[in-house]
Design a protein around this motif. Structure first.
Motif, PDB file in Angstrom:
ATOM      1  N   GLY B 115       1.050  -1.100  -0.012  1.00 33.91           N
ATOM      2  CA  GLY B 115       0.001  -0.030   0.016  1.00 33.91           C
ATOM      3  C   GLY B 115       0.868   1.173  -0.134  1.00 33.91           C
ATOM      4  N   ARG B 119       7.468   3.463   1.612  1.00 31.18           N
ATOM      5  CA  ARG B 119       7.803   3.134   2.898  1.00 31.18           C
ATOM      6  C   ARG B 119       8.459   1.928   3.091  1.00 31.18           C
ATOM      7  NH1 ARG B 119       2.654   4.798   6.190  1.00 31.18           N
ATOM      8  NH2 ARG B 119       2.545   6.875   5.993  1.00 31.18           N
TER       9      ARG B 119
ATOM     10  N   ALA C  92      -2.430  -1.487  18.812  1.00 31.90           N
ATOM     11  CA  ALA C  92      -2.531  -0.204  18.279  1.00 31.90           C
ATOM     12  C   ALA C  92      -1.924  -0.447  16.887  1.00 31.90           C
ATOM     13  CB  ALA C  92      -1.666   0.632  19.148  1.00 31.90           C
ATOM     14  N   ILE C  94       0.136   1.932  14.125  1.00 34.66           N
ATOM     15  CA  ILE C  94       1.164   3.367  13.897  1.00 34.66           C
ATOM     16  C   ILE C  94       1.132   3.524  12.465  1.00 34.66           C
ATOM     17  CG2 ILE C  94       2.969   4.529  14.496  1.00 34.66           C
ATOM     18  CD1 ILE C  94       1.423   3.717  16.897  1.00 34.66           C
ATOM     19  N   TYR C  95       0.197   4.413  11.880  1.00 33.49           N
ATOM     20  CA  TYR C  95      -0.021   4.659  10.641  1.00 33.49           C
ATOM     21  C   TYR C  95       1.293   4.861   9.711  1.00 33.49           C
ATOM     22  CZ  TYR C  95      -4.535   4.352  12.607  1.00 33.49           C
ATOM     23  OH  TYR C  95      -5.742   4.293  13.144  1.00 33.49           O
ATOM     24  N   PRO C  96       2.095   6.055  10.470  1.00 37.38           N
ATOM     25  CA  PRO C  96       3.285   6.258   9.656  1.00 37.38           C
ATOM     26  C   PRO C  96       4.490   5.023   9.240  1.00 37.38           C
ATOM     27  CG  PRO C  96       2.921   7.899  11.288  1.00 37.38           C
ATOM     28  CD  PRO C  96       2.155   6.705  11.589  1.00 37.38           C
ATOM     29  N   ARG C  97       4.112   4.176  10.159  1.00 36.30           N
ATOM     30  CA  ARG C  97       5.052   2.952  10.036  1.00 36.30           C
ATOM     31  C   ARG C  97       4.774   1.798   9.160  1.00 36.30           C
ATOM     32  NH1 ARG C  97       8.638   1.122  13.888  1.00 36.30           N
ATOM     33  NH2 ARG C  97       9.420   3.330  14.038  1.00 36.30           N
ATOM     34  N   CYS C  98       3.371   2.050   8.910  1.00 36.46           N
ATOM     35  CA  CYS C  98       2.497   0.936   8.234  1.00 36.46           C
ATOM     36  C   CYS C  98       2.961   1.045   6.565  1.00 36.46           C
ATOM     37  CB  CYS C  98       1.224   1.041   8.503  1.00 36.46           C
ATOM     38  SG  CYS C  98       0.338  -0.371   7.391  1.00 36.46           S
ATOM     39  N   ILE C  99       3.586  -0.078   6.211  1.00 38.21           N
ATOM     40  CA  ILE C  99       3.914  -0.361   4.831  1.00 38.21           C
ATOM     41  C   ILE C  99       2.706  -0.838   3.907  1.00 38.21           C
ATOM     42  CG2 ILE C  99       6.245  -0.513   5.155  1.00 38.21           C
ATOM     43  CD1 ILE C  99       5.999  -3.363   4.367  1.00 38.21           C
ATOM     44  N   GLY C 100       1.702  -1.260   4.601  1.00 37.92           N
ATOM     45  CA  GLY C 100       0.488  -1.599   3.634  1.00 37.92           C
ATOM     46  C   GLY C 100       0.380  -3.087   2.997  1.00 37.92           C
ATOM     47  N   SER C 135      -6.609  10.810  13.759  1.00 39.02           N
ATOM     48  CA  SER C 135      -6.157  11.177  12.400  1.00 39.02           C
ATOM     49  C   SER C 135      -6.709  10.780  11.133  1.00 39.02           C
ATOM     50  CB  SER C 135      -4.734  10.742  12.228  1.00 39.02           C
ATOM     51  OG  SER C 135      -4.746   9.380  12.254  1.00 39.02           O
ATOM     52  N   LEU C 136      -6.841  11.213  10.173  1.00 33.83           N
ATOM     53  CA  LEU C 136      -7.382  10.808   8.917  1.00 33.83           C
ATOM     54  C   LEU C 136      -6.118   9.897   8.274  1.00 33.83           C
ATOM     55  CD1 LEU C 136      -8.425  14.014   7.154  1.00 33.83           C
ATOM     56  CD2 LEU C 136      -9.704  12.457   8.641  1.00 33.83           C
ATOM     57  N   PRO C 138      -4.074   8.027   5.604  1.00 34.63           N
ATOM     58  CA  PRO C 138      -3.726   8.001   4.332  1.00 34.63           C
ATOM     59  C   PRO C 138      -4.181   6.847   3.576  1.00 34.63           C
ATOM     60  CG  PRO C 138      -1.721   7.909   5.411  1.00 34.63           C
ATOM     61  CD  PRO C 138      -2.708   7.833   6.593  1.00 34.63           C
ATOM     62  N   GLY C 140      -3.354   3.487   1.566  1.00 39.62           N
ATOM     63  CA  GLY C 140      -2.482   2.578   1.566  1.00 39.62           C
ATOM     64  C   GLY C 140      -2.053   2.004   3.046  1.00 39.62           C
ATOM     65  N   VAL C 141      -2.718   2.232   4.008  1.00 41.91           N
ATOM     66  CA  VAL C 141      -2.504   1.729   5.378  1.00 41.91           C
ATOM     67  C   VAL C 141      -3.495   0.948   6.074  1.00 41.91           C
ATOM     68  CG1 VAL C 141      -0.691   3.523   5.852  1.00 41.91           C
ATOM     69  CG2 VAL C 141      -2.931   3.941   6.771  1.00 41.91           C
TER      70      VAL C 141
ATOM     71  N   GLU D 100      -0.066  15.394  11.483  1.00 43.01           N
ATOM     72  CA  GLU D 100      -1.428  15.016  11.686  1.00 43.01           C
ATOM     73  C   GLU D 100      -1.645  13.639  12.311  1.00 43.01           C
ATOM     74  OE1 GLU D 100      -3.860  12.864  10.099  1.00 43.01           O
ATOM     75  OE2 GLU D 100      -5.474  14.314  10.619  1.00 43.01           O
TER      76      GLU D 100
END
Lengths: 748, 436, 225, 161
Positions: B115, B119, C92, C94-100, C135-136, C138, C140-141, D100
C-alpha cells in the motif's frame, strides 16, 4: 569528460551550482509556505457541548452535540433526558449527517421548468416570502384552496403550525407516526381512558408481541431498546421471555425466544384464540375482573364459541398445541405483557388490549398504563388527502409540504406526478433534496433540527410528563428559515386573520412562551438525574412543590441547558379509575368468526399432500405469480426526515452482509425450488414491474410468502439515497403497498 | 576469427530483425505496465480489485510463482553439478539466468502489492523479526546474492573469451567483468573450487527460500494455509515449475539461436524424466494436503476445501489439476511422447498449472475467512493483469537481453567435458530408458 | 497497569447498529457506496455479523470489532512493528510506520482490520464533521478499532488536570457510550471490582474463537437462559 | 545540446540536496511581532490554550486590541493595523506544528508535566521578530529523547493517533 577542467567547464558548472541553489531555496520556501497553510485546520480545537433534541423519529431523545471550535462533530445522548438517558440509536447517531448533507437545499428557490429536467432559480428570502404569500392569499378564499401536509407531532411549535394554517383556512392533514398516541383511541374503546398507553416493557417478565418491532423502533426507539435490555437481563427479575408473532423474521423475531409467522389478519385470530383458551381453561383472574366486568359475558361467549383452538389453528396454520402453550405461558408468567405495533389495524389493537385486560396487565408493573392529559390527536390522514389529490377528487390551489413524509407513506410512487398536475402550486418546506422538493414549484427550506429552537412533546414512552425544549445547537449552515419565523413573515404578507394568528416572531418566541407556561405551572423540574427527579416526585406526591429555580429566568436557562422539562409525578391508576368511571371493560366483540381455511387457496401441509397424493393427480398449471410479497421498511430508515445519510445505508441488510442493498427474504425450501442460493441476486416480477434484489434465506417464513425491504427515495433524492435501488412500490402498481403483492422470484 | 563454439557466440554479436520486433513488442507491454503502475501509485491499491477480506490476489500469486520458478536454475544446476551429471553442461547457464532474473520479479511483485511502496525501506529500518515476511526478505536477499555469484562465477572464462574478440563498449564491459581472467591453472583451480562451494551453499539457501515463502501463509491460522507440509509442498512445487521453466526456455533458445547441436533431444528427455518425477511428487503432496483437510472435516477448513473442489474456484482448481498432473503425466510417462515437442507441451502446461496452484492457494482461503464478514468474488482488475503481463514481458526482455550480451551456453564447461558424450540419465537396462 | 476490556451482552444487544454509526463518526471512518461495498471496500471498525454460535438455532447478530487479543495474530506478522500490543492491552496501529503489506489483515481470524484502498474521501460539505482527535488515515495503510484510544488519552489528561485518578466512567469508547440497550460494558479487566471483570466471570461469558488461542479482551455474553 | 545535460543534472541535484539537507525555510509573518517587547506578559495570556488546552492557539486581533487602542509603532503597517482594528483575522502562519497523526496536548506538557514553554519553543522572550521557523526540530527523535529522559510514556500509541 576530459581530465582537465577548462575555464568553460568551470563557468558552466559554477553557474549550474548557483542555479541549483537558487532553485532549491525557492522550492524550500514554497514548501514551507505550503506547510504553514496546511496547518490551518483545526484552528484551536476548543471543545464545547450544546443540547438539542433528536428529530429522526417522534421519540424526542435529548442530544448533546459535541462542537469543536463551534463546528458539530459528533452526537451523543443527553444523560439527563429521561427518554435517551445518554444513549442514541443508529438514526440518532446519523442525524449529524443531515446537517452536513452535501445535497441539502441551499435556500429558497423557484422552479423555472416544470417538465423535463428541473431547473431552479434562487430567490432571496424576501422575494420568496412575497411570492408564496401572494399565492396563498389567492387561495385562502377558495374552500380547501390550501392543503397542508406534514409529519405528525405534538408540542407548542406544532400547535403554532396548526394555528397558522387553520387561520389561513387550510385543510390540514398529518402523516401518522408510529407512536403510542395512535393506540390511544383503541385503549379508549376498551377502557374509556382518554390518553396514550404506556407499556412497561422493562418490568415485564413475559412479552407476547403481535408484530411490535420491539428491538427496532417501537413507540420510542431508544427508550424501548433500553427497556428491552433490562427486560432481558434486568436487575431484580429473571430473564424475560419474548414471543414474537410477526409476518416476517424481523429483527425482533430474530431476538425473540420464539417466532411464529402470521399475517396481521392471522394475528387478530391468534390473539382471540389465546383469549379463548385463557377463558376456557379459566386462567383469568375472574375475581379481579368482576368489578370491571362490563360486557365480559357477551365477549366470553363469542370468543369461546368461535375462536376455538381448532378453528384458530386452521385459520392461522399455528398448531393447536402452540396456541394452548402460548395461553398457558402467558397466564403463568408473573408479569405478562401483550404488545402491539403502533400502526396495527384497529382489530389487532383491540384484540391485544383485550388480552392485556384478561391477563391483568392494566395498571400493573410490567403491564399497561394510561397517560392522560396530553392533547388527543384527532388528525386527518395526510396519505388519504394526497390520494384524493392524486385522483383529482381534491384540487387545491396551493399544496404545502411540511416535509416529505406523506409522499413516502404513499402506496404508489407514480402518484407524485399526478399530485403536481392536480395542484396549481406546490410549496415544499423540506430542507432536503427529496420527493416533495422534486414536485414542488417553490422551495422554502427550513432549518434542520440541530439549527432550530425546539419545543416538542416526546412520544409517550416514559410514565411522566415531558417537554423537550432546546436552543439551536449550532448556527445555520445555509440560507434556510426558522419555521415559525417563516410562518410569521407569510402571515404578515398575507395580512388579516392569518397575521393575527401569529402571536410570535420566531420559534424562539413560541419556545419562550412554553417555558413561561412551564415555569408558572408550579410542578415538575428541568431534566435532572434520576435521583433528583425522584426527589421531586416525593415532594410532589406529598402535595408540596419546591421550585427548582430561584427566578423564572433561571428556570428558563436551566431547562434550555439541560434540554427539557419533566414532571415525574405519574398516577399509575388511570386505567382503573377510567374503568370505574365508565362502567367497566367494554370489550370490542370480534365480529366474524375466523373462516375455516380454504384448503384450495392455501398451500397444503405435508399431511394433506400425502392424502392428496392418493386422490387425483390433476395437472395444475402453476400460477404465474405464486408468491405473496410483503414490503417492510428497515428500522434504520427515517420515513419523515432525511434519507441521504450514507452511514445508515451501510447498515441495510446487516448482519447478513448486504450493505446498501435491497434484500428479499425467502423460505429456504421455496428458494431451493427456484435454485436460489442464500445471497444470490434475484429478480422479482409482478404484474406491474420487475426489481432486482438479493435473496436471504429465512427458515420459518411461510413458504408461499416473501418479504422485501423498502427504502423510500430514489432518483429525485440526494447522491446517496438515489443509489439504493429502485422504488419497490412499482411492483404494486396502483395497489396499496400495505397489502401483499403477487410476484414470482427467479435468479437473475 | 573463428571458434569451436561459433554457433554459441554468433547470436551474441548479431541482432536480427526478429529479435528487434520481439524487443519492441515486449517493450510496449512493459511500457503499458509502467502506465498501469503509475495509475496504481496515484490511485492507491484501489486500482486493484482486491477488498476485504481478499487482501491478497494476483500480485502475491505472482510473487509465489516467480520465487518458485527461480528454483529452476540454481537448485537444479547445483544439484546436477554436485552429482556430476555430465549432460547438464549445456543447460546450467540457461537455468541460472532464469533464477536471477525471476527473483527480481518475485520481489517486485511484493513491492507492487504494498500500500505504501514509498515506505518499503521501513522493513530494513524498523525490522520486526517475528514476522515471516522479514524472514522472506532475509532469505530472498541471501538467495539473490548467492545465485548472482553462482551465475557470475562460471561466466568468467566465457566472458574472457568474448573479451578477446570484441572491442568498443562490449570490449570495455567484458574487460571489467572478466576481472583479469587469463586461464592460468591457478585461476582454473580457484574457479572450480569457488563454483563447488557455491553449488553446495546454494542448495540449502534455495530450499530455505521457498520454505519461508510458504511460511508466510502457513504461519497464520487461516484455514488451508496453516499446514505443516506447506514448506516441502512449496519447495516441490517450486522445483516442479522451475524445471518446466527451463525446458520452455531451452526450447525457445534452441529454436531461435539454432543450437540444435548443443541442446539435443536427450536433454529434453532427461529433464522430462525429472519433471515426471516432480509431477508424481507434486501429486503426492497435493493429495496428502487435501486428503488430510477433507478427512479432518474441520468446518472452516472444509469451507475452503469445498470452495476449491466444487465451489466458485472449482474451474481453476481442476484446470490446475489437469495441467499440473494429468497432462504432464500422460505425456512424460510414455517414452514415445517424451519428445522435445512433448516435454515442451508438458512444461507449458505445468507452468500454467503451477500459477493456478499459487492462485488457488492464495485467494480461496481469503475468500472464506473464519469470521462471517461480507465477502465477494475476486476478479483482478485491468491494472493487475497489466502489471502481470508487464512482469512476464520484462522477464522475457531481460532474458533476451542477456543472450545478447553473454553466452547462454557455458562454453568452457562443454570443453571441459568434451570427451564425454551426452548420455541419458537412465541407463539402457531400465525398462523406460531411452536409447543413447 | 489497566487491561481494558469490553463485555457485550448478546442477550441485551438488539442489533440496532447505533454503535456502528457512532464508531464511524467518532473515528473518521470514510463512507462507502454500493459499488465499493460490493467490492469489499466497506470501511468499518465495528459491524454486525451473523455468527453461528453454539447452542443457538439460527445465526446471532454479533457486533464485531477488533477483539483486542492478548495474543494477537496480527502483531506477530507485522514486518515493521506498525501494529503492536501496547502495555494496556490495546492493539495499536501506527499509521506512519505501516507499509500496507496487509499481512496483519490476513492473519487476523476475525477479519476486522481494514485497509485504505484509496485516499479517504468526504464530500467537501462533510469535511468539518471529522473528529479532530483522530487522524485521517492516508491511502495504503491498515487501520482498526483502538477502543477509542484517543478518548483514554483525553480522559487521563482531564483526570490529571483535576488532580485525581482516572475513574471508570471517564473513559468509554463511542460504541459503549451510545448503546441504547445497555448491552456493552467497558472497563479495566485487571480491576477485580470493575463491572467488566465481574461480567467476564459470568457463566454466560465466552470469547469468540478463543480456541485459536488469541485471548481476546472483547468478551461476549451468550444469549438465552 | 548533449554537453548541457551534465550541468543541468548537477543543478537539479544541488537543488534537491538543498531542500533535503536544510531545515524548513522560515516563512514571512503578516506582522513583525516583537516577543521581547511583550515579555512582561505571560505566554498564556495571548496563547490562551497554552496551559489549559491541547492547542495553544495563535492570538487573533481581538487579543491585540484588548491592550492596544492604536497602532503600536511603525513595525505594524497602517494597512495591517486597520485589519486588526476591524477585527479581521490575522493571517499568521503556524510554523511549529506536529504531524497530523500525532496527538499533542499543550496542557499535558505545560501545566501537568511542568515543562517550560522554552523547552520546545526556545527563548521566545528574547525574540524581536515573529517565529519564521520552529525553534526546535519537530521530529519523533526530539520527542522521544525528552520522554526517555523524563521517564514519560514511550508507548507509541501515547502520541500516535
Amino acid at each position: 569528460m576530459s581530465d582537465n577542467l577548462t575555464r568553460r567547464d568551470f563557468l558552466l558548472y559554477g553557474g549550474a551550482t548557483i542555479a541549483g541553489v537558487t532553485l532549491g531555496e525557492l522550492g524550500r520556501r514554497t514548501l514551507a509556505a505550503a506547510d504553514a497553510r496546511a496547518a490551518a485546520w483545526p484552528s484551536r480545537g476548543v471543545e464545547t457541548w450544546a443540547t438539542t433534541v433528536c428529530r429522526e423519529c417522534a421519540g424526542g431523545c435529548g442530544v448533546r452535540v459535541r462542537l469543536m471550535d463551534g463546528v458539530p462533530v459528533k452526537l451523543e445522548g443527553n444523560p439527563l433526558c429521561p427518554v435517551a438517558r445518554g444513549k442514541l440509536c443508529a438514526k440518532g447517531q446519523a442525524a449529524i449527517e443531515s446537517y452536513y448533507d452535501p445535497d441539502r437545499l441551499v435556500g429558497p428557490a423557484r422552479r423555472t421548468a416544470r417538465s423535463g429536467q428541473p431547473a431552479w432559480t434562487r430567490l432571496t428570502s424576501t422575494e420568496a416570502i412575497a411570492l408564496a404569500a401572494e399565492r396563498l392569499r389567492q387561495a385562502i378564499a377558495t374552500p380547501a384552496g390550501i392543503v397542508v401536509l406534514a409529519a405528525d407531532e405534538r408540542g407548542p411549535l406544532a400547535d403554532a403550525w396548526t394555528r397558522f394554517w387553520r387561520a389561513a383556512n387550510a385543510r390540514l392533514a398529518w402523516t401518522p407516526m408510529p407512536t403510542a398516541a395512535r393506540l390511544g383511541p383503541r385503549l379508549e374503546v376498551l377502557t374509556g381512558a382518554q390518553g396514550d398507553p404506556v407499556f412497561d416493557l422493562e418490568r415485564a417478565t413475559y412479552v407476547l408481541s403481535f408484530g411490535a418491532p420491539i428491538v427496532e423502533d417501537w413507540l420510542s426507539g431508544v427508550w424501548t431498546q433500553r427497556s428491552f435490555g433490562r427486560f432481558r437481563r434486568g436487575s431484580g427479575h429473571a430473564r424475560g421471555r419474548l414471543v414474537q408473532i410477526d409476518s416476517r423474521r424481523s429483527a425482533t423475531a430474530r431476538k425473540a425466544d420464539e417466532w411464529l409467522a402470521a399475517t396481521v389478519e392471522q394475528q387478530v385470530i391468534l390473539a382471540y384464540g389465546v383469549a379463548s383458551v385463557l377463558l376456557r381453561e379459566n386462567r383469568v383472574d375472574r375475581a379481579k375482573l368482576e368489578p370491571l366486568a362490563g360486557n365480559f359475558d357477551a365477549f366470553e361467549r363469542q370468543v369461546t364459541t368461535y375462536y376455538t383452538p381448532d378453528n384458530v389453528a386452521s385459520a392461522t396454520g399455528v398448531p393447536v398445541v402452540t396456541i394452548l402453550r402460548l395461553a398457558r405461558e402467558l397466564a403463568s408468567a408473573s408479569r405478562p405483557l401483550v404488545a402491539v405495533n403502533a400502526d396495527a389495524p384497529a382489530a389487532l389493537a383491540d384484540a391485544v388490549f383485550t388480552l392485556d385486560a384478561l391477563v391483568g396487565a392494566f395498571d400493573r408493573p410490567g403491564g399497561v398504563f394510561a397517560k392522560t392529559g396530553d392533547p388527543v390527536l384527532d388528525r386527518a390522514d395526510a396519505v388519504e388527502a394526497l390520494r384524493d389529490v392524486a385522483a383529482g377528487r381534491l384540487r387545491p390551489k396551493v399544496l404545502v409540504f411540511g416535509d416529505s413524509s406523506p409522499l413516502r407513506a404513499l402506496d404508489a410512487p407514480a402518484d407524485a406526478s399526478a399530485i403536481a398536475a392536480n395542484c396549481d402550486f406546490v410549496i415544499s418546506l423540506s430542507p432536503y433534496l427529496d420527493e416533495s422538493a422534486a414536485i414542488a414549484d417553490f422551495l422554502l427550506p427550513v432549518d434542520v433540527a440541530i439549527e432550530s429552537w425546539q419545543a416538542m412533546l416526546p412520544a409517550t414512552a416514559v410514565a411522566a410528563d415531558l417537554v423537550a425544549v432546546t436552543r439551536p445547537a449550532v448556527p445555520r449552515r445555509l440560507e434556510t428559515q426558522d419555521r415559525a419565523a417563516l410562518l410569521q413573515s407569510l402571515g404578515t404578507a398575507i395580512g388579516g386573520s392569518v397575521e393575527a394568528a401569529c402571536d410570535w416572531r420566531s420559534s424562539e418566541d413560541v419556545v419562550g412562551a412554553e417555558l413561561k407556561r412551564l415555569a408558572r405551572a408550579a410542578r415538575g423540574t428541568p431534566y435532572a438525574t434520576t435521583y433528583e427527579t425522584n426527589w421531586v416526585r416525593q415532594l410532589e406526591s406529598g402535595g408540596w412543590w419546591a421550585s427548582p429555580a430561584d427566578s423564572e429566568q433561571e428556570f428558563v436557562d436551566r431547562v434550555l441547558t439541560v434540554g427539557g422539562w419533566i414532571d415525574p409525578w405519574f398516577d399509575p391508576n388511570q386505567l382503573t379509575e377510567a374503568l370505574h368511571a365508565h362502567g367497566g371493560l367494554a370489550f370490542p366483540i370480534p365480529e366474524s368468526p375466523p373462516a375455516v381455511r380454504d384448503v384450495a387457496a392455501s398451500p397444503a401441509t405435508s399431511e394433506e399432500v400425502a392424502l392428496a397424493a392418493d386422490v387425483v393427480p390433476a395437472p395444475v398449471e402453476p400460477p404465474r405469480f405464486p408468491l405473496k410479497l410483503f414490503a417492510f421498511t428497515p428500522a434504520t430508515v427515517n420515513p419523515a426526515g432525511n434519507l441521504n445519510q450514507p452511514a445508515l445505508f451501510e447498515l441495510l441488510g446487516q448482519p447478513e452482509g448486504k450493505p446498501w442493498r435491497l434484500w428479499v427474504e425467502l423460505n429456504p425450501e421455496t428458494a431451493a425450488q427456484q435454485d436460489i442460493a442464500n445471497g444470490a441476486a434475484v429478480r422479482i416480477t409482478s404484474a406491474h414491474a420487475s426489481i432486482d434484489a438479493v435473496a436471504v434465506h429465512v427458515t420459518g417464513l411461510p413458504p408461499e410468502t416473501a418479504a422485501l425491504s423498502f427504502v423510500p427515495g430514489g432518483p429525485t433524492d440526494g447522491r446517496w439515497a438515489r443509489l439504493v435501488g429502485p422504488d419497490v412500490r412499482q411492483l404494486w402498481g396502483e395497489d396499496p403497498a400495505s397489502r401483499p403483492c403477487a410476484v414470482r422470484i427467479a435468479r437473475s | 576469427m573463428s571458434d569451436a563454439h561459433e554457433a554459441v557466440i554468433q547470436p551474441i554479436l548479431t541482432i536480427g530483425p526478429v529479435f528487434r520486433r520481439w524487443a519492441v513488442a515486449l517493450g510496449a507491454v512493459v511500457a503499458w505496465a509502467a502506465i498501469a503502475w503509475s495509475w496504481q501509485l496515484w490511485h492507491g491499491l484501489g486500482a486493484t480489485n482486491l477488498g476485504r477480506p481478499i487482501y491478497w490476489g494476483l500480485y502475491i500469486t505472482n510473487f509465489v510463482f516467480f520465487i518458485g520458478v527461480s528454483h529452476a536454475g540454481t537448485l537444479i544446476s547445483a544439484i546436477l553439478r554436485i552429482v556430476q551429471a555430465e549432460w547438464r553442461r549445456p543447460i546450467t547457464r540457461m537455468a541460472e539466468v532464469i533464477t536471477v532474473l525471476v527473483l527480481f520479479f518475485g520481489v517486485g511483485n511484493v513491492v507492487l502489492d504494498l500500500g505504501r511502496p514509498d515506505r518499503a525501506l521501513n522493513v530494513i529500518l524498523h525490522p520486526h523479526f517475528r514476522s515471516p515476511l522479514l524472514w522472506d526478505v532475509s532469505s530472498i536477499t541471501v538467495y539473490l546474492t548467492a545465485s548472482s555469484i553462482y551465475l557470475y562465477l562460471p561466466l568468467i572464462p566465457d566472458i574472457a573469451r568474448l573479451r578477446d574478440r570484441t572491442s568498443g563498449w562490449r570490449g570495455r564491459l567484458y574487460r571489467r567483468l572478466a576481472i583479469g581472467w587469463s586461464g592460468t591453472p591457478r585461476q582454473w583451480q580457484r574457479l572450480e573450487r569457488a563454483i563447488g562451494v557455491m553449488a553446495v551453499l546454494v542448495i540449502p539457501i534455495a530450499v530455505s527460500v521457498h520454505t519461508v515463502v510458504s511460511w508466510v501463509f502457513a504461519m497464520t491460522i487461516q484455514p488451508m494455509w496453516h499446514s505443516t507440509i506447506f514448506g516441502p509442498y512449496f519447495v516441490v512445487g517450486a522445483i516442479f515449475s522451475g524445471i518446466a521453466a527451463i525446458i520452455t526456455a531451452m526450447a525457445i533458445v534452441r529454436r531461435v539461436y539454432h543450437l540444435e547441436r548443443y541442446l539435443r533431444p536427450e536433454h529434453f528427455s532427461n529433464l522430462g524424466l525429472l519433471l515426471l518425477v516432480m509431477t508424481c511428487l507434486w501429486f503426492y503432496f497435493t493429495f496428502a494436503e487435501y486428503l488430510t483437510t477433507w478427512y479432518g472435516h474441520e468446518p472452516r477448513e472444509l469451507a475452503v476445501f469445498n470452495a476449491k473442489l466444487s465451489g466458485p474456484f472449482a474451474p481453476l482448481f481442476w484446470m490446475m489439476f489437469v495441467s499440473c498432473f494429468v497432462v504432464p503425466f500422460v505425456i512424460l510417462a510414455n517414452p514415445r511422447t517424451r519428445t522435445i515437442a512433448g516435454t515442451v507441451v508438458a512444461s507449458i502446461s505445468v507452468n500454467v498449472g503451477m500459477w493456478l496452484e499459487r492462485f488457488t492457494i492464495v485467494v480461496p482461503s481469503l475468500s472464506n475467512p473464519r469470521a462471517p464478514v461480507l465477502t465477494f468474488m475476486y476478479r483482478p482488475s485491468w491494472v493487475e493483469w497489466s502489471l502481470m503481463a508487464g512482469c512476464f514481458a520484462a522477464f522475457a526482455l531481460l532474458y533476451m537481453g542477456f543472450t545478447k550480451v553473454f553466452p547462454i551456453i557455458s562454453m568452457w564447461e562443454l570443453e571441459a567435458a568434451a570427451p564425454v558424450p551426452v548420455r541419458p540419465v537412465v541407463a539402457a537396462p531400465l525398462p523406460m530408458g531411452v536409447r543413447p | 497497569m489497566a487491561r481494558w476490556g469490553l463485555v457485550i451482552d448478546l442477550d441485551r444487544c438488539t442489533g440496532c447498529q447505533a454503535c456502528v454509526v457512532a464508531c464511524k463518526h467518532e473515528n473518521n471512518v470514510p463512507f462507502s457506496t454500493p459499488e465499493t461495498a460490493r467490492g469489499g471496500r466497506l470501511m468499518t471498525w465495528l459491524q454486525l455479523v451473523a455468527a453461528d454460535l453454539p447452542g443457538r438455532p439460527t445465526a446471532s447478530a454479533l457486533p464485531l470489532m477488533c477483539q483486542q487479543c492478548d495474543r494477537p495474530p496480527c502483531t506477530d506478522v507485522c514486518p515493521t512493528s506498525a501494529t503492536y500490543l501496547n502495555p494496556e492491552g490495546i492493539v495499536a496501529q501506527i499509521y506512519p510506520r505501516c507499509i500496507g503489506c496487509r499481512y496483519c489483515t490476513n492473519a487476523c481470524p476475525y477479519a476486522v482490520k481494514v485497509f485504505n484502498w484509496t485516499a479517504p474521501d468526504w464530500p467537501d460539505a462533510m469535511a468539518p464533521m471529522r473528529n479532530p482527535d483522530v487522524s485521517l488515515r492516508p491511502k495504503g495503510v491498515v487501520e482498526t478499532c483502538t477502543f477509542c484510544h484517543h478518548r483514554l488519552i483525553a480522559a487521563r489528561e482531564r483526570a490529571r488536570a483535576a488532580g485525581r485518578e482516572i475513574a471508570p466512567d471517564d473513559y468509554v469508547p463511542a460504541c459503549v457510550a451510545t448503546c441504547p440497550a445497555e448491552a456493552m460494558v467497558f472497563g479495566d479487566l485487571s480491576d477485580p471490582h470493575s463491572e467488566v471483570a465481574a461480567l467476564a466471570g459470568s457463566p454466560r461469558a465466552f470469547r469468540w474463537m478463543e480456541e485459536l488461542g488469541t485471548q481476546p479482551k472483547v468478551i461476549y455474553l451468550r444469549e438465552g437462559e | 545540446m548533449r554537453r548541457l545535460v551534465p550541468p543541468v543534472l548537477v543543478a537539479l541535484a544541488v537543488a534537491g540536496l538543498w531542500i533535503l539537507a536544510l531545515p524548513a525555510a522560515p516563512v514571512d509573518q503578516p506582522i513583525a511581532f516583537n516577543h521581547a517587547r511583550h515579555a512582561a506578559v505571560a505566554c498564556a495570556v495571548c496563547h490562551r490554550g497554552a496551559e489549559t488546552a491541547a492547542r495553544a492557539g495563535i492570538p487573533q486581533s481581538n487579543v491585540c486590541t484588548r491592550c492596544h487602542a492604536t497602532a503600536p509603532d511603525r513595525s505594524v503597517s497602517a494597512r495591517a493595523w486597520s485589519d486588526v482594528a476591524a477585527g479581521r483575522p490575522i493571517a499568521w502562519r503556524q510554523v511549529t506544528q506536529v504531524p497530523e497523526h500525532v496527538m499533542f496536548s499543550h496542557r499535558r506538557h505545560t501545566s501537568l508535566a511542568q515543562l517550560a514553554c522554552a523547552s520546545c519553543h526556545g527563548d521566545a522572550a528574547a525574540r524581536v521578530t515573529p517565529f519564521g521557523a520552529p525553534a526546535t526540530r519537530i521530529a519523533m527523535t526530539t520527542c522521544l529523547s525528552c520522554h526517555t529522559r523524563e521517564g514519560a510514556s514511550e508507548d507509541c500509541a501515547a502520541c500516535h493517533r
